[in-house]
Write a protein that holds these residues in place. Structure first.
Motif, PDB file in Angstrom:
ATOM      1  N   UNK A   1      -0.722  27.245  -8.802  1.00 31.03           N
ATOM      2  CA  UNK A   1      -0.475  28.112  -7.647  1.00 31.03           C
ATOM      3  C   UNK A   1       0.395  27.379  -6.636  1.00 31.03           C
ATOM      4  N   UNK A   2       1.478  28.023  -6.229  1.00 31.67           N
ATOM      5  CA  UNK A   2       2.405  27.386  -5.296  1.00 31.67           C
ATOM      6  C   UNK A   2       2.077  27.704  -3.846  1.00 31.67           C
ATOM      7  N   UNK A   3       1.391  28.820  -3.604  1.00 29.01           N
ATOM      8  CA  UNK A   3       1.082  29.249  -2.250  1.00 29.01           C
ATOM      9  C   UNK A   3      -0.237  28.679  -1.754  1.00 29.01           C
ATOM     10  N   UNK A   4      -0.859  29.339  -0.764  1.00 30.03           N
ATOM     11  CA  UNK A   4      -2.080  28.801  -0.158  1.00 30.03           C
ATOM     12  C   UNK A   4      -3.248  28.704  -1.135  1.00 30.03           C
ATOM     13  N   UNK A   5      -3.903  27.555  -1.110  1.00 36.76           N
ATOM     14  CA  UNK A   5      -5.130  27.326  -1.873  1.00 36.76           C
ATOM     15  C   UNK A   5      -6.234  27.025  -0.861  1.00 36.76           C
ATOM     16  N   UNK A   6      -7.186  27.924  -0.781  1.00 37.06           N
ATOM     17  CA  UNK A   6      -8.276  27.821   0.194  1.00 37.06           C
ATOM     18  C   UNK A   6      -9.546  27.485  -0.577  1.00 37.06           C
ATOM     19  N   UNK A   7     -10.100  26.290  -0.358  1.00 37.97           N
ATOM     20  CA  UNK A   7     -11.202  25.820  -1.201  1.00 37.97           C
ATOM     21  C   UNK A   7     -12.396  25.428  -0.347  1.00 37.97           C
ATOM     22  N   UNK A   8     -13.603  25.638  -0.892  1.00 38.08           N
ATOM     23  CA  UNK A   8     -14.841  25.332  -0.166  1.00 38.08           C
ATOM     24  C   UNK A   8     -15.176  23.851  -0.301  1.00 38.08           C
ATOM     25  N   UNK A   9     -15.043  23.132   0.784  1.00 38.47           N
ATOM     26  CA  UNK A   9     -15.250  21.685   0.783  1.00 38.47           C
ATOM     27  C   UNK A   9     -16.730  21.322   0.655  1.00 38.47           C
ATOM     28  N   UNK A  10     -17.623  22.291   0.897  1.00 41.32           N
ATOM     29  CA  UNK A  10     -19.055  22.024   0.771  1.00 41.32           C
ATOM     30  C   UNK A  10     -19.476  21.811  -0.679  1.00 41.32           C
ATOM     31  N   UNK A  11     -18.674  22.326  -1.622  1.00 41.06           N
ATOM     32  CA  UNK A  11     -19.017  22.204  -3.037  1.00 41.06           C
ATOM     33  C   UNK A  11     -18.599  20.826  -3.550  1.00 41.06           C
ATOM     34  N   UNK A  12     -19.540  20.033  -4.079  1.00 39.71           N
ATOM     35  CA  UNK A  12     -19.209  18.650  -4.473  1.00 39.71           C
ATOM     36  C   UNK A  12     -18.165  18.558  -5.574  1.00 39.71           C
ATOM     37  N   UNK A  13     -18.148  19.510  -6.500  1.00 38.47           N
ATOM     38  CA  UNK A  13     -17.155  19.461  -7.573  1.00 38.47           C
ATOM     39  C   UNK A  13     -15.764  19.805  -7.045  1.00 38.47           C
ATOM     40  N   UNK A  14     -15.695  20.758  -6.124  1.00 33.71           N
ATOM     41  CA  UNK A  14     -14.398  21.094  -5.528  1.00 33.71           C
ATOM     42  C   UNK A  14     -13.885  19.923  -4.701  1.00 33.71           C
ATOM     43  N   UNK A  15     -14.782  19.266  -4.006  1.00 28.59           N
ATOM     44  CA  UNK A  15     -14.393  18.132  -3.156  1.00 28.59           C
ATOM     45  C   UNK A  15     -13.683  17.049  -3.966  1.00 28.59           C
TER      46      UNK A  15
END
Length: 467
Positions: free
Chosen positions: A213-227
């Motif tokens: 994805x080239x545009x905005x990526x909005x991710x939940x920092x509370x999730x340890x795997x996403x972090x």
């Protein structure tokens, strides 16, 4: 990264949808019809979804017939439809291209800049929130959602808008095939192990997904795997964590309403107060992710917050169905441990004044329960009474010794003092549950099978007593 689609929807096509009554494929058929294509479909039985499609002008055949695929440009079906289905076999024998749901959805996404919501939990609610925000902002988006958006009375719509909003389902790898402008990633959890070998493989697939994805990526920092995912490009975080770019905080739940604050910590620290009828901390996160994406697409933060206040919810997401002798009946799609835990926590801390929480759960898929049943041991901690019924197969093969009782055993093993009932018969479940309900209870039936009809069935037992 450029995606190449196998189907050109820029010109009118004749498209047949196998299994058109399912929620995923009925949304696809609705969209294709409203785009101006010549759409037909088939399924094994009538349903409200099929009647809605007929009202839109979709030609639907109940039962499968090889004649319906003649002269089609494309035939499409979900992964739930077996490849030996006679319509699919007939299409292939004549050289007609047969598309997966992922391929036809990718073709739809390729027509407009598309924002997706991905993640193990919260996709449908977060996608629906985005639809509400974009609609409130006057953008009238195209959308395909995995449930009915109650504000719109539908789960799909094509308006020819400049924006399309969809769910990116990971269950069969669909998320990796979509040409997307931006995405929200809500969380990563263990599921669909028939497609992914393990949790690490699931996390890796989401890392690949975001990299495309080239545009905005909005991710939940509370999730340890996403972090721990690799970061690059237009990447913004949201969550309760104090380091989040979009931070949610100061949550207050009163009389069925939830109020909180979202602060954009990237610059001047602009904050907005949010009020919503959704319950639970998981929905605070869902709203924060949707607001963050809306702001990244140029929508004012206050406009997004105002839209959330008018959000009516999504079908089968903490949906209040009725009252049974003073007990509130709620239907929810939750079927994984974290989802169940979040729903019951929302009920526990909602300030609605319910005396007891009665959780009724229908496990789903034999292959899932064979490997995951023990993970449900702590999911019902906030319930005062737990009722488990037998497994809804969802087309999976029965496995000897794998029943809903495995979930009941898991809960009892982790919480020996908790009251857990196992009622294996789905046919008599409404009678059995109605017999244990008390005035002041909230009864939350959960699962992704035919448990959705349980609240209405319980209400019908009351009507029978009144006769």
């Amino acid at each position: 990264m450029m995606h190449q689609t196998t189907c050109d929807l820029a010109t009118q096509q004749r498209i047949h949808v196998v299994g058109v009554g399912g929620p995923g494929m009925s949304a696809i058929a609705t969209t294709l019809q409203q785009m101006g294509h010549l759409v037909s479909g088939s399924d094994i039985k009538n349903s409200p979804a099929i009647e809605r499609l007929r009202a839109l002008g979709v030609q639907i055949n109940v039962g499968h017939d090889i004649a319906v695929v003649e002269h089609c440009d494309y035939v499409t079906a979900s992964s739930a439809i077996p490849q030996h289905n006679i319509e699919i076999v007939a299409a292939r024998s004549t050289g007609t291209m047969v598309l997966s749901r992922a391929e036809i959805l990718a073709a739809i996404c390729s027509q407009r800049p598309t924002i997706a919501v991905a993640g193990t939990h919260g996709k449908t609610t977060t996608t629906s929130l985005l639809v509400r925000i974009f609609t409130h902002a006057g953008l009238d988006p195209n959308f395909i959602v995995g449930g009915d958006v109650l504000n719109e009375s539908t789960g799909a719509r094509w308006t020819n808008s400049q924006w399309t909003i969809v769910e990116a389902d990971e269950s069969d790898g669909t998320h990796l095939q979509l040409p997307l402008t931006g995405s929200i990633l809500t969380n990563i959890d263990s599921d669909h192990l028939d497609h992914f070998n393990d949790l690490a493989s699931i996390a890796e697939s989401f890392a690949i997904y975001l990299s495309q994805i080239e545009g905005p990526r909005i991710v939940c920092i509370d999730d340890p795997l996403i972090r721990n995912l690799p970061q690059s490009g237009d990447w913004h975080t949201y969550g309760f964590d104090t380091t989040a770019d979009f931070r949610c905080h100061d949550v207050i739940a009163t009389d069925g309403l939830t109020e909180f604050v979202i602060t954009d910590q990237r610059g001047a620290g602009l904050s907005v107060a949010v009020s919503m009828s959704l319950r639970g901390m998981h929905n605070v996160l869902n709203v924060t992710g949707a607001v963050a994406m809306a702001v990244s697409c140029g929508i004012a933060m206050q406009v997004a917050a105002d839209a959330v206040e008018t959000f009516a919810g999504v079908g089968r997401r903490f949906q209040i169905i009725g009252d049974f002798n003073g007990a509130t009946l709620i239907d929810d799609y939750a079927h994984l441990p974290r989802e169940i835990e979040a729903v019951l926590a929302a009920a526990k801390f909602s300030d609605d004044g319910w005396k007891r929480i009665v959780a009724v759960f229908q496990p789903n898929r034999y292959n899932r329960m064979a490997v995951m049943s023990t993970e449900y041991g702590d999911a019902f901690m906030n319930a005062d009474l737990v009722v488990i019924t037998d497994i809804y197969s969802s087309g999976t093969e029965k496995i000897e010794g794998v029943t809903g009782e495995l979930v009941a055993h898991a809960v009892r093993a982790r919480h020996p003092g908790q009251e857990v009932l196992y009622f294996p018969s789905r046919d008599s479940l409404a009678q059995q549950v109605s017999a244990v309900l008390q005035r002041g209870d909230v009864c939350i039936s959960m699962g992704c099978g035919d448990i959705e009809f349980l609240p209405v069935e319980i209400l019908q037992t009351l009507e029978g007593k009144d006769r």
